[in-house]
Design a protein around this motif. Structure first.
Motif, PDB file in Angstrom:
ATOM      1  N   GLY A 270       0.576  -1.149   0.173  1.00 17.05           N
ATOM      2  CA  GLY A 270      -0.012   0.019   0.084  1.00 17.05           C
ATOM      3  C   GLY A 270       0.704   1.357  -0.037  1.00 17.05           C
ATOM      4  O   GLY A 270       0.312   2.399  -0.353  1.00 17.05           O
ATOM      5  N   THR A 271       2.389   1.210   0.171  1.00 18.21           N
ATOM      6  CA  THR A 271       3.014   2.167   0.102  1.00 18.21           C
ATOM      7  C   THR A 271       3.102   3.055  -1.199  1.00 18.21           C
ATOM      8  O   THR A 271       3.482   2.260  -2.149  1.00 18.21           O
ATOM      9  CB  THR A 271       4.538   2.099   0.582  1.00 18.21           C
ATOM     10  N   PRO A 272       2.779   4.157  -1.296  1.00 20.13           N
ATOM     11  CA  PRO A 272       3.250   4.896  -2.694  1.00 20.13           C
ATOM     12  C   PRO A 272       4.543   5.276  -2.733  1.00 20.13           C
ATOM     13  O   PRO A 272       5.396   5.635  -1.954  1.00 20.13           O
ATOM     14  CB  PRO A 272       2.272   6.399  -2.429  1.00 20.13           C
ATOM     15  N   LEU A 273       5.146   5.127  -4.031  1.00 21.24           N
ATOM     16  CA  LEU A 273       6.474   4.948  -4.478  1.00 21.24           C
ATOM     17  C   LEU A 273       6.254   6.100  -5.603  1.00 21.24           C
ATOM     18  O   LEU A 273       5.500   6.241  -6.557  1.00 21.24           O
ATOM     19  CB  LEU A 273       6.982   3.596  -4.844  1.00 21.24           C
ATOM     20  N   ARG A 274       7.492   6.637  -6.079  1.00 25.67           N
ATOM     21  CA  ARG A 274       7.869   7.338  -7.109  1.00 25.67           C
ATOM     22  C   ARG A 274       9.224   6.648  -8.011  1.00 25.67           C
ATOM     23  O   ARG A 274      10.218   6.140  -7.578  1.00 25.67           O
ATOM     24  CB  ARG A 274       8.483   8.692  -6.959  1.00 25.67           C
ATOM     25  N   LEU A 275       8.786   6.037  -9.067  1.00 26.56           N
ATOM     26  CA  LEU A 275       9.777   5.168 -10.025  1.00 26.56           C
ATOM     27  C   LEU A 275      10.475   6.161 -10.911  1.00 26.56           C
ATOM     28  O   LEU A 275       9.829   6.794 -11.827  1.00 26.56           O
ATOM     29  CB  LEU A 275       9.277   3.952 -10.675  1.00 26.56           C
ATOM     30  N   ARG A 276      11.747   6.168 -11.112  1.00 26.26           N
ATOM     31  CA  ARG A 276      12.523   7.317 -12.207  1.00 26.26           C
ATOM     32  C   ARG A 276      12.896   6.147 -13.172  1.00 26.26           C
ATOM     33  O   ARG A 276      13.624   5.251 -13.115  1.00 26.26           O
ATOM     34  CB  ARG A 276      13.554   8.094 -11.725  1.00 26.26           C
ATOM     35  N   ILE A 277      12.294   6.567 -14.359  1.00 22.43           N
ATOM     36  CA  ILE A 277      12.363   5.606 -15.723  1.00 22.43           C
ATOM     37  C   ILE A 277      13.112   6.288 -16.536  1.00 22.43           C
ATOM     38  O   ILE A 277      12.721   7.179 -17.300  1.00 22.43           O
ATOM     39  CB  ILE A 277      10.925   5.195 -16.169  1.00 22.43           C
ATOM     40  N   MET A 278      14.406   6.044 -17.004  1.00 30.50           N
ATOM     41  CA  MET A 278      15.338   6.703 -17.645  1.00 30.50           C
ATOM     42  C   MET A 278      14.837   6.552 -19.388  1.00 30.50           C
ATOM     43  O   MET A 278      14.492   5.285 -19.805  1.00 30.50           O
ATOM     44  CB  MET A 278      16.618   6.290 -17.581  1.00 30.50           C
TER      45      MET A 278
END
Length: 368
Positions: A270-278
């Motif tokens: 349930g934790t919100p995350l931010r993924l950085r996609i190059m």
């Protein structure tokens, strides 16, 4: 709370022309070294009096050239953290932390012990700055600024003087400030990795001028940002939610376009995350690939193509989230890529590496 900035100022042969708004969250002043970012922050702090224009924090006018109004720094209730911690060397950590409170007349944001726990410095109270690491000194400087009970924080490249290990150590604490304090934070940086992980709003500064501003995910996925980010740092942000820790050691996260699988994440479901996609780590396929090792494939639609010296930068819409892919001109021509065309984005494993995940940490041991 909202910071409104609109001013012009001349320093020698240089001119500053700043016009932007900074809401709650982290507003990153981003641009190359010498672009004018620190000058803007100094004007907000009251260390510089702009020649023309107005700066206000909600209904408090900090500076207004038309009305001849200028609020001195000590009355602005703004916490300022510099590149170097600037702690008092003769005082203990506890005494440094409490220093700002002696001059504050505002109610506390949070009890001091809550702040020290948030920053992970509770065990350092009796040490002096000389006995601290660079990362510890910066965390103490953050704590001192917060305990002055500010209405906003100004962080002027707080990680610039730290090595990569210390930067990695302090980034999670900056995320906690963003998520837990409810303060506007003006964050100066020329590091694309930092702003991709921390920023909620980005203000692009170039040669003394604010040339663009907006929500971080939209700004970072705009091909027009590529010249300022550099080819290897151009990419996009996906907002996802940790959905499951699976039996084979992988974590499933849900994005707007579909599920993705990462190495195990030491966070609750349930934790919100931010993924950085190059951009360099996203391949394009006309059909969903079969019989390949890549697990992460998202349906997408092309929204824009931009030619540059490194090839073609393709902007994609993946279920409402933007993605960028950098490919060769030959590939773009061979696939007949154009706006509106439906494709599939194939994400390489490196695109979800630990350093590109915000508000999360990897499991202590790799999955078997």
């Amino acid at each position: 709370m909202m910071l409104s900035v609109s001013f012009r100022h001349r320093i020698g042969n240089s001119r500053i022309n700043a016009d932007f708004a900074a809401p709650n969250g982290v507003t990153a002043l981003f641009g190359r070294s010498g672009a004018g970012k620190t000058t803007i922050v100094q004007a907000v702090a009251g260390l510089l009096r702009p020649e023309y224009g107005r700066i206000a924090l909600d209904d408090t006018v900090l500076s207004d050239s038309d009305g001849g109004h200028f609020l001195p720094p000590h009355r602005r209730a703004i916490g300022y953290v510099f590149q170097d911690a600037r702690l008092f060397p003769h005082l203990t950590v506890s005494q440094n932390l409490l220093y700002g409170r002696w001059f504050s007349r505002r109610s506390q944001l949070a009890p001091p012990d809550q702040i020290t726990r948030m920053l992970g410095i509770s065990h350092l109270m009796q040490r002096r700055p000389a006995a601290l690491s660079g990362g510890e000194r910066q965390r103490v400087a953050l704590g001192r600024a917060i305990l002055s009970n500010p209405r906003m924080l100004l962080l002027d490249e707080p990680l610039a003087a730290l090595d990569e290990a210390r930067k990695t150590e302090i980034l999670p604490y900056l995320e906690r400030l963003r998520d837990d304090l409810g303060l506007p934070i003006l964050y100066v940086s020329h590091s694309a990795a930092e702003i991709a992980r921390l920023a909620t709003t980005i203000v692009l500064v170039d040669q003394g001028r604010v040339i663009a501003s907006g929500e971080a995910a939209s700004m970072l996925s705009d091909p027009a940002m590529a010249p300022y980010l550099g080819a290897r740092q151009t990419g996009a942000i996906l907002s996802v939610t940790l959905a499951a820790q699976e039996a084979d050691g992988l974590a499933r996260v849900d994005s707007k376009a579909g599920p993705l699988w990462l190495s195990c994440l030491d966070r609750p479901v349930g934790t919100p995350l931010r993924l950085r996609i190059m951009a360099q780590d996203v391949m394009i396929a006309l059909q969903r690939p079969a019989d390949i090792s890549a697990l992460n494939v998202l349906p997408a639609t092309i929204t824009d193509l931009r030619l540059d010296e490194d090839g073609v930068l393709v902007r994609l819409d993946a279920g409402g989230d933007p993605l960028l892919s950098r490919i060769t001109r030959r590939s773009a021509e061979r696939l007949d890529l154009r706006p509106g065309k439906a494709v599939h984005a194939v994400l390489k494993a490196v695109s979800v590496a630990p350093g590109n995940i915000g508000a999360a940490s990897l499991c202590p041991t790799p999955p078997r």
